[in-house]
Scaffold this motif. Structure first.
Motif, PDB file in Angstrom:
ATOM      1  N   LEU A  38       0.819  -1.209   0.000  1.00 10.43           N
ATOM      2  CA  LEU A  38       0.000   0.000   0.000  1.00 10.43           C
ATOM      3  C   LEU A  38       0.858   1.266   0.000  1.00 10.43           C
ATOM      4  N   ALA A  39       2.040   1.216   0.583  1.00 13.67           N
ATOM      5  CA  ALA A  39       2.930   2.389   0.598  1.00 13.67           C
ATOM      6  C   ALA A  39       3.373   2.746  -0.820  1.00 13.67           C
ATOM      7  N   VAL A  40       3.640   1.747  -1.630  1.00  8.66           N
ATOM      8  CA  VAL A  40       4.033   1.988  -3.025  1.00  8.66           C
ATOM      9  C   VAL A  40       2.861   2.591  -3.791  1.00  8.66           C
ATOM     10  N   VAL A  41       1.677   2.050  -3.568  1.00  5.76           N
ATOM     11  CA  VAL A  41       0.478   2.560  -4.230  1.00  5.76           C
ATOM     12  C   VAL A  41       0.225   4.004  -3.794  1.00  5.76           C
ATOM     13  N   ARG A  42       0.372   4.273  -2.492  1.00  2.01           N
ATOM     14  CA  ARG A  42       0.149   5.627  -1.971  1.00  2.01           C
ATOM     15  C   ARG A  42       1.132   6.617  -2.604  1.00  2.01           C
ATOM     16  N   ALA A  43       2.390   6.228  -2.747  1.00  3.43           N
ATOM     17  CA  ALA A  43       3.400   7.109  -3.346  1.00  3.43           C
ATOM     18  C   ALA A  43       3.043   7.442  -4.797  1.00  3.43           C
ATOM     19  N   GLU A  44       2.617   6.430  -5.553  1.00  4.19           N
ATOM     20  CA  GLU A  44       2.240   6.663  -6.955  1.00  4.19           C
ATOM     21  C   GLU A  44       0.966   7.500  -7.033  1.00  4.19           C
ATOM     22  N   TYR A  45       0.033   7.255  -6.124  1.00  9.18           N
ATOM     23  CA  TYR A  45      -1.205   8.040  -6.060  1.00  9.18           C
ATOM     24  C   TYR A  45      -0.861   9.518  -5.823  1.00  9.18           C
ATOM     25  N   ARG A  46       0.009   9.787  -4.875  1.00  3.31           N
ATOM     26  CA  ARG A  46       0.381  11.183  -4.568  1.00  3.31           C
ATOM     27  C   ARG A  46       1.078  11.854  -5.752  1.00  3.31           C
ATOM     28  N   ARG A  47       1.911  11.085  -6.459  1.00  3.89           N
ATOM     29  CA  ARG A  47       2.580  11.635  -7.638  1.00  3.89           C
ATOM     30  C   ARG A  47       1.538  12.017  -8.699  1.00  3.89           C
ATOM     31  N   ARG A  48       0.551  11.154  -8.880  1.00  2.46           N
ATOM     32  CA  ARG A  48      -0.491  11.437  -9.880  1.00  2.46           C
ATOM     33  C   ARG A  48      -1.395  12.590  -9.445  1.00  2.46           C
ATOM     34  N   VAL A  49      -1.608  12.726  -8.144  1.00  2.00           N
ATOM     35  CA  VAL A  49      -2.394  13.857  -7.645  1.00  2.00           C
ATOM     36  C   VAL A  49      -1.722  15.167  -8.055  1.00  2.00           C
ATOM     37  N   GLN A  50      -0.394  15.218  -7.958  1.00  2.00           N
ATOM     38  CA  GLN A  50       0.333  16.425  -8.353  1.00  2.00           C
ATOM     39  C   GLN A  50       0.114  16.759  -9.831  1.00  2.00           C
ATOM     40  N   GLU A  51      -0.031  15.733 -10.670  1.00  2.00           N
ATOM     41  CA  GLU A  51      -0.242  15.948 -12.104  1.00  2.00           C
ATOM     42  C   GLU A  51      -1.683  16.343 -12.427  1.00  2.00           C
ATOM     43  N   HIS A  52      -2.643  15.726 -11.737  1.00  2.00           N
ATOM     44  CA  HIS A  52      -4.046  15.844 -12.139  1.00  2.00           C
ATOM     45  C   HIS A  52      -4.894  16.753 -11.255  1.00  2.00           C
ATOM     46  N   HIS A  53      -4.299  17.382 -10.252  1.00  2.00           N
ATOM     47  CA  HIS A  53      -5.073  18.256  -9.372  1.00  2.00           C
ATOM     48  C   HIS A  53      -5.702  19.388 -10.185  1.00  2.00           C
ATOM     49  N   PRO A  54      -6.971  19.731  -9.908  1.00  2.00           N
ATOM     50  CA  PRO A  54      -7.664  20.765 -10.687  1.00  2.00           C
ATOM     51  C   PRO A  54      -6.980  22.129 -10.664  1.00  2.00           C
ATOM     52  N   ASP A  55      -6.181  22.398  -9.639  1.00  2.00           N
ATOM     53  CA  ASP A  55      -5.503  23.691  -9.556  1.00  2.00           C
ATOM     54  C   ASP A  55      -4.222  23.734 -10.388  1.00  2.00           C
ATOM     55  N   ARG A  56      -3.833  22.601 -10.957  1.00  2.00           N
ATOM     56  CA  ARG A  56      -2.617  22.525 -11.763  1.00  2.00           C
ATOM     57  C   ARG A  56      -2.973  22.613 -13.248  1.00  2.00           C
ATOM     58  N   PRO A  57      -2.079  23.132 -14.074  1.00  2.00           N
ATOM     59  CA  PRO A  57      -2.344  23.144 -15.520  1.00  2.00           C
ATOM     60  C   PRO A  57      -2.540  21.718 -16.029  1.00  2.00           C
ATOM     61  N   GLY A  58      -3.600  21.500 -16.782  1.00  2.00           N
ATOM     62  CA  GLY A  58      -3.894  20.175 -17.321  1.00  2.00           C
ATOM     63  C   GLY A  58      -4.675  19.283 -16.372  1.00  2.00           C
ATOM     64  N   GLY A  59      -4.857  19.720 -15.125  1.00  2.00           N
ATOM     65  CA  GLY A  59      -5.603  18.925 -14.157  1.00  2.00           C
ATOM     66  C   GLY A  59      -7.097  19.117 -14.322  1.00  2.00           C
ATOM     67  N   SER A  60      -7.873  18.232 -13.678  1.00  2.00           N
ATOM     68  CA  SER A  60      -9.332  18.367 -13.765  1.00  2.00           C
ATOM     69  C   SER A  60      -9.993  17.727 -12.550  1.00  2.00           C
ATOM     70  N   HIS A  61     -11.212  18.151 -12.283  1.00  2.00           N
ATOM     71  CA  HIS A  61     -11.991  17.577 -11.181  1.00  2.00           C
ATOM     72  C   HIS A  61     -12.306  16.110 -11.459  1.00  2.00           C
ATOM     73  N   ASP A  62     -12.608  15.794 -12.729  1.00  2.00           N
ATOM     74  CA  ASP A  62     -12.933  14.408 -13.085  1.00  2.00           C
ATOM     75  C   ASP A  62     -11.749  13.478 -12.838  1.00  2.00           C
ATOM     76  N   ALA A  63     -10.559  13.923 -13.235  1.00  2.00           N
ATOM     77  CA  ALA A  63      -9.362  13.095 -13.040  1.00  2.00           C
ATOM     78  C   ALA A  63      -9.102  12.881 -11.548  1.00  2.00           C
ATOM     79  N   MET A  64      -9.296  13.926 -10.756  1.00  2.00           N
ATOM     80  CA  MET A  64      -9.077  13.792  -9.307  1.00  2.00           C
ATOM     81  C   MET A  64     -10.113  12.854  -8.689  1.00  2.00           C
ATOM     82  N   ALA A  65     -11.353  12.969  -9.122  1.00  2.00           N
ATOM     83  CA  ALA A  65     -12.392  12.089  -8.588  1.00  2.00           C
ATOM     84  C   ALA A  65     -12.073  10.635  -8.920  1.00  2.00           C
TER      85      ALA A  65
END
Length: 196
Positions: free
Chosen positions: A154-181
């Motif tokens: 789960l720690a590996v999954v959590r690390a990858e999840y957090r990395r993807r959050v940085q890419e897809h967060h709605p406040d970031r360029p290219g991010g979206s609410h749908d991707a975060m959901a």
């Protein structure tokens, strides 16, 4: 299920920004491009053809040849070939008929590979055109987060999840609410599965 109208672009396939779309040197009309596409898929041996555009449909399910200018000129084509789902998509050109004509030319070139005796190359080429899941189809949490089936930590999954959050967060360029959901739902499913 893929719909013909409105346009259903294959998931994961990059789009051409509207400002980068160019004028093609094709002279084919919409009706001719549409009919050539149907014929080319038939020659290839494709079945269950769906031509997806933002052009309203006739009663027979095909796009109208006479239509007003639309904002998104992209074309996505879905069909079954040798029992596998295939998709071609093009939005490089500034006219629907030109994008459709480009797909016709692509399929013709791939058919040429088979005609010229290198059919094994054709199968390899089609691997890249395998249809992605239809829009709205559920993806596994592993696919959404981007971890392989062998990952059980789960720690590996959590690390990858957090990395993807940085890419897809709605406040970031290219991010979206749908991707975060989708990411949040996937991580919740991962926690549930891996904590057992």
């Amino acid at each position: 299920m893929t719909t013909a109208y409105p346009l259903q672009w294959p998931n994961g396939r990059a789009r051409t920004p509207s400002y980068r779309r160019a004028r093609a040197n094709f002279t084919s009309s919409f009706a001719v491009s549409r009919d050539n596409l149907i014929a080319e898929v038939r020659r290839l041996g494709g079945r269950n053809l769906v031509i997806s555009t933002n052009i309203p449909l006739r009663q027979d399910g095909l796009p109208y040849a006479s239509f007003r200018k639309i904002d998104d000129e992209g074309v996505a084509v879905y069909f079954t070939y040798n029992g596998e789902q295939m998709s071609f998509a093009c939005d490089r050109w500034d006219r629907v008929e030109h994008n459709m004509h480009a797909i016709v030319k692509t399929i013709d070139a791939l058919r040429g590979i088979a005609r010229w005796g290198t059919g094994d190359m054709m199968k390899a080429a089609f691997t890249g055109f395998t249809a992605l899941p239809a829009p709205g189809a559920a993806r596994s949490w592993r696919e959404v987060i981007g971890v392989g089936p062998d990952v059980r930590d789960l720690a590996v999954v959590r690390a990858e999840y957090r990395r993807r959050v940085q890419e897809h967060h709605p406040d970031r360029p290219g991010g979206s609410h749908d991707a975060m959901a989708e990411l949040n739902t996937a991580f919740a499913a991962a926690e549930k599965e891996l904590k057992q």
